[in-house]
Design a protein around this motif. Structure first.
Motif, PDB file in Angstrom:
ATOM      1  N   ARG A  25     -13.603  10.851  34.471  1.00 35.99           N
ATOM      2  CA  ARG A  25     -12.251  10.565  33.967  1.00 35.99           C
ATOM      3  C   ARG A  25     -11.392   9.991  35.079  1.00 35.99           C
ATOM      4  NH1 ARG A  25      -7.560  10.876  34.631  1.00 35.99           N
ATOM      5  NH2 ARG A  25      -7.989  12.215  36.419  1.00 35.99           N
ATOM      6  N   ARG A  26     -10.747   8.923  34.778  1.00 39.97           N
ATOM      7  CA  ARG A  26      -9.797   8.322  35.724  1.00 39.97           C
ATOM      8  C   ARG A  26      -8.794   7.579  34.867  1.00 39.97           C
ATOM      9  NH1 ARG A  26     -12.707   2.897  36.389  1.00 39.97           N
ATOM     10  NH2 ARG A  26     -13.600   2.950  34.323  1.00 39.97           N
ATOM     11  N   ARG A  29      -6.376   1.213  33.446  1.00 43.06           N
ATOM     12  CA  ARG A  29      -5.158   0.423  33.185  1.00 43.06           C
ATOM     13  C   ARG A  29      -5.459  -1.000  32.733  1.00 43.06           C
ATOM     14  NH1 ARG A  29      -4.108   3.725  37.723  1.00 43.06           N
ATOM     15  NH2 ARG A  29      -2.503   5.287  37.292  1.00 43.06           N
ATOM     16  N   PHE A 111      -0.835   6.742  46.899  1.00 43.89           N
ATOM     17  CA  PHE A 111      -1.260   6.279  45.566  1.00 43.89           C
ATOM     18  C   PHE A 111      -0.672   4.889  45.281  1.00 43.89           C
ATOM     19  CE2 PHE A 111       0.178   5.786  41.140  1.00 43.89           C
ATOM     20  CZ  PHE A 111      -1.064   5.539  40.571  1.00 43.89           C
ATOM     21  N   PHE A 141      -1.234  -0.811  28.407  1.00 38.36           N
ATOM     22  CA  PHE A 141      -2.228  -1.519  29.217  1.00 38.36           C
ATOM     23  C   PHE A 141      -3.263  -2.253  28.361  1.00 38.36           C
ATOM     24  CE2 PHE A 141      -0.901   1.941  32.199  1.00 38.36           C
ATOM     25  CZ  PHE A 141      -0.320   1.119  33.150  1.00 38.36           C
ATOM     26  N   PRO A 183      -2.819   8.517  31.050  1.00 44.41           N
ATOM     27  CA  PRO A 183      -1.598   9.228  30.663  1.00 44.41           C
ATOM     28  C   PRO A 183      -0.394   8.436  31.145  1.00 44.41           C
ATOM     29  CG  PRO A 183      -2.674  10.358  32.512  1.00 44.41           C
ATOM     30  CD  PRO A 183      -3.518   9.155  32.188  1.00 44.41           C
ATOM     31  N   GLN A 184       0.697   8.457  30.389  1.00 46.55           N
ATOM     32  CA  GLN A 184       1.822   7.580  30.713  1.00 46.55           C
ATOM     33  C   GLN A 184       3.166   8.284  30.551  1.00 46.55           C
ATOM     34  OE1 GLN A 184       0.335   4.395  27.878  1.00 46.55           O
ATOM     35  NE2 GLN A 184       0.977   3.166  29.626  1.00 46.55           N
ATOM     36  N   ALA A 185       3.663   8.823  31.679  1.00 40.70           N
ATOM     37  CA  ALA A 185       5.017   9.389  31.655  1.00 40.70           C
ATOM     38  C   ALA A 185       6.055   8.273  31.593  1.00 40.70           C
ATOM     39  CB  ALA A 185       5.244  10.256  32.875  1.00 40.70           C
TER      40      ALA A 185
HETATM   41  C1  LIG Z   1       1.769  13.411  33.299  1.00 46.44           C
HETATM   42  C2  LIG Z   1       1.214  12.136  33.875  1.00 46.44           C
HETATM   43  C3  LIG Z   1       1.939  10.959  33.767  1.00 46.44           C
HETATM   44  C4  LIG Z   1       1.441   9.760  34.251  1.00 46.44           C
HETATM   45  N1  LIG Z   1       2.142   8.608  34.046  1.00 46.44           N
HETATM   46  C5  LIG Z   1       1.594   7.429  34.395  1.00 46.44           C
HETATM   47  C6  LIG Z   1       2.255   6.210  34.045  1.00 46.44           C
HETATM   48  O1  LIG Z   1       3.330   6.204  33.465  1.00 46.44           O
HETATM   49  N2  LIG Z   1       1.649   5.051  34.370  1.00 46.44           N
HETATM   50  C7  LIG Z   1       0.447   5.011  35.025  1.00 46.44           C
HETATM   51  O2  LIG Z   1      -0.055   3.911  35.286  1.00 46.44           O
HETATM   52  N3  LIG Z   1      -0.194   6.150  35.377  1.00 46.44           N
HETATM   53  C8  LIG Z   1       0.338   7.353  35.060  1.00 46.44           C
HETATM   54  N4  LIG Z   1      -0.322   8.528  35.342  1.00 46.44           N
HETATM   55  C9  LIG Z   1      -1.626   8.478  36.010  1.00 46.44           C
HETATM   56  C10 LIG Z   1      -1.590   9.006  37.451  1.00 46.44           C
HETATM   57  O3  LIG Z   1      -1.064   8.022  38.309  1.00 46.44           O
HETATM   58  C11 LIG Z   1      -3.018   9.376  37.834  1.00 46.44           C
HETATM   59  O4  LIG Z   1      -3.451  10.433  37.017  1.00 46.44           O
HETATM   60  C12 LIG Z   1      -3.159   9.819  39.286  1.00 46.44           C
HETATM   61  O5  LIG Z   1      -2.798   8.784  40.165  1.00 46.44           O
HETATM   62  C13 LIG Z   1      -4.598  10.246  39.590  1.00 46.44           C
HETATM   63  O6  LIG Z   1      -5.491   9.186  39.290  1.00 46.44           O
HETATM   64  P1  LIG Z   1      -6.642   9.304  38.204  1.00 46.44           P
HETATM   65  O7  LIG Z   1      -6.014   9.699  36.888  1.00 46.44           O
HETATM   66  O8  LIG Z   1      -7.264   7.932  38.144  1.00 46.44           O
HETATM   67  O9  LIG Z   1      -7.600  10.361  38.653  1.00 46.44           O
HETATM   68  C14 LIG Z   1       0.180   9.739  34.892  1.00 46.44           C
HETATM   69  C15 LIG Z   1      -0.539  10.934  35.012  1.00 46.44           C
HETATM   70  C16 LIG Z   1      -0.039  12.115  34.509  1.00 46.44           C
HETATM   71  C17 LIG Z   1      -0.854  13.373  34.607  1.00 46.44           C
END
Ligand SMILES: Cc1cc2nc3c(=O)[nH]c(=O)nc-3n(C[C@H](O)[C@H](O)[C@H](O)COP(=O)(O)O)c2cc1C
Length: 243
Positions: A25-26, A29, A111, A141, A183-185
């Protein structure tokens, strides 16, 4: 895990163990324009709903957008983003601190460098190119499925924990079908737009967005690999090993 890959690209490797799902899982985008059948989405949601929740309260709700509905929502979010000066945003909960502290500040900086400089080749002062990338959030995305996760507001903090468990379970279940997620906050920067467009009632807290689809394996955005701190840095063991 079983999987239904009727429309999955032939090259999609499907992990079968929980460990594989966790390791693979990663945040993806860039997605292929390959639809995900509704039956698959429903099955993944049913799996995610196996998550634990306080007293089995299951406070989560999801809105799934595809096709024309997704295009209309994306357009509305992009309009809101274009008109936005960062002030007067109306958050249901605070997704980020007002100012990041160490060690999170450094991790966040690393990051950002890994995503913008190393993966996308964007210079730190090229705000236009950074914004162009950020805007892609509002199209999920390019994923064929957009999901908006909400949770009952009472109690706020407890519902957020339960919703987080649901979100993680959904992302792992997706791996079982060779699907990927992000995931996208960033979507909740425009919660009022989501609320209006998706008719989300006020007693539902808008938690997060999620892009769901088949990863584009050729896209450079999907080459990013994020590190993790070692277990020793966040775990404290109490008691003797022999116990
Ligand atoms: C609650 C939450 C919100 C996030 N929001 C965004 C976002 O708005 N856009 C994005 O590109 N990534 C978003 N991410 C992804 C994080 O950047 C990512 O989980 C983190 O850098 C670790 O990388 P990985 O998920 O590839 O392991 C979000 C992750 C979480 C858990």
């Amino acid at each position: 895990m079983t999987h239904s890959s009727a429309t999955a690209p032939a090259s999609v490797p499907v992990p079968v163990t929980v460990e594989d799902a966790l390791r693979s899982r990663r945040s993806v985008r860039a997605f292929l324009p390959v639809p995900v059948p509704r039956s698959t989405v429903e099955r993944l949601l049913a799996l995610a709903a196996r998550s634990a929740s306080n007293s089995n309260s299951q406070p989560w709700q999801v809105h799934v957008v595809t096709g024309a509905a997704k295009r209309a929502l994306s357009a509305a979010l992009l309009r809101a983003h274009a008109d936005d000066d960062g002030r007067g945003r109306d958050y249901d909960y605070q997704p980020e601190p007002d100012g990041w502290r160490e060690p999170y500040r450094s991790r966040r900086r690393r990051f950002g460098e890994s995503l913008y400089r190393d993966t996308l080749g964007i210079r730190a002062d090229d705000t236009g190119a950074r914004l162009d990338h950020h805007r892609r959030n509002y199209d999920f995305f390019g994923a064929p499925v957009g999901i908006v996760l909400t949770a009952g507001r009472h109690p706020l903090q407890g519902a957020l924990v339960d919703a987080g468990l649901f979100l993680q379970a959904l992302m792992l279940a997706a791996r079982g079908d060779g699907l990927d997620t992000c995931p996208q906050a960033s979507l909740i920067d425009f919660s009022p737009v989501l609320r209006r467009r998706l008719l989300i009632p006020d007693d539902q807290l808008i938690v997060c967005g999620l892009a769901l689809g088949y990863a584009d394996p050729a896209h450079r955005l999907n080459r990013q690999c994020t590190p993790r701190e070692p277990v020793g840095s966040f775990a404290t063991f109490h008691g003797d090993e022999a116990e």
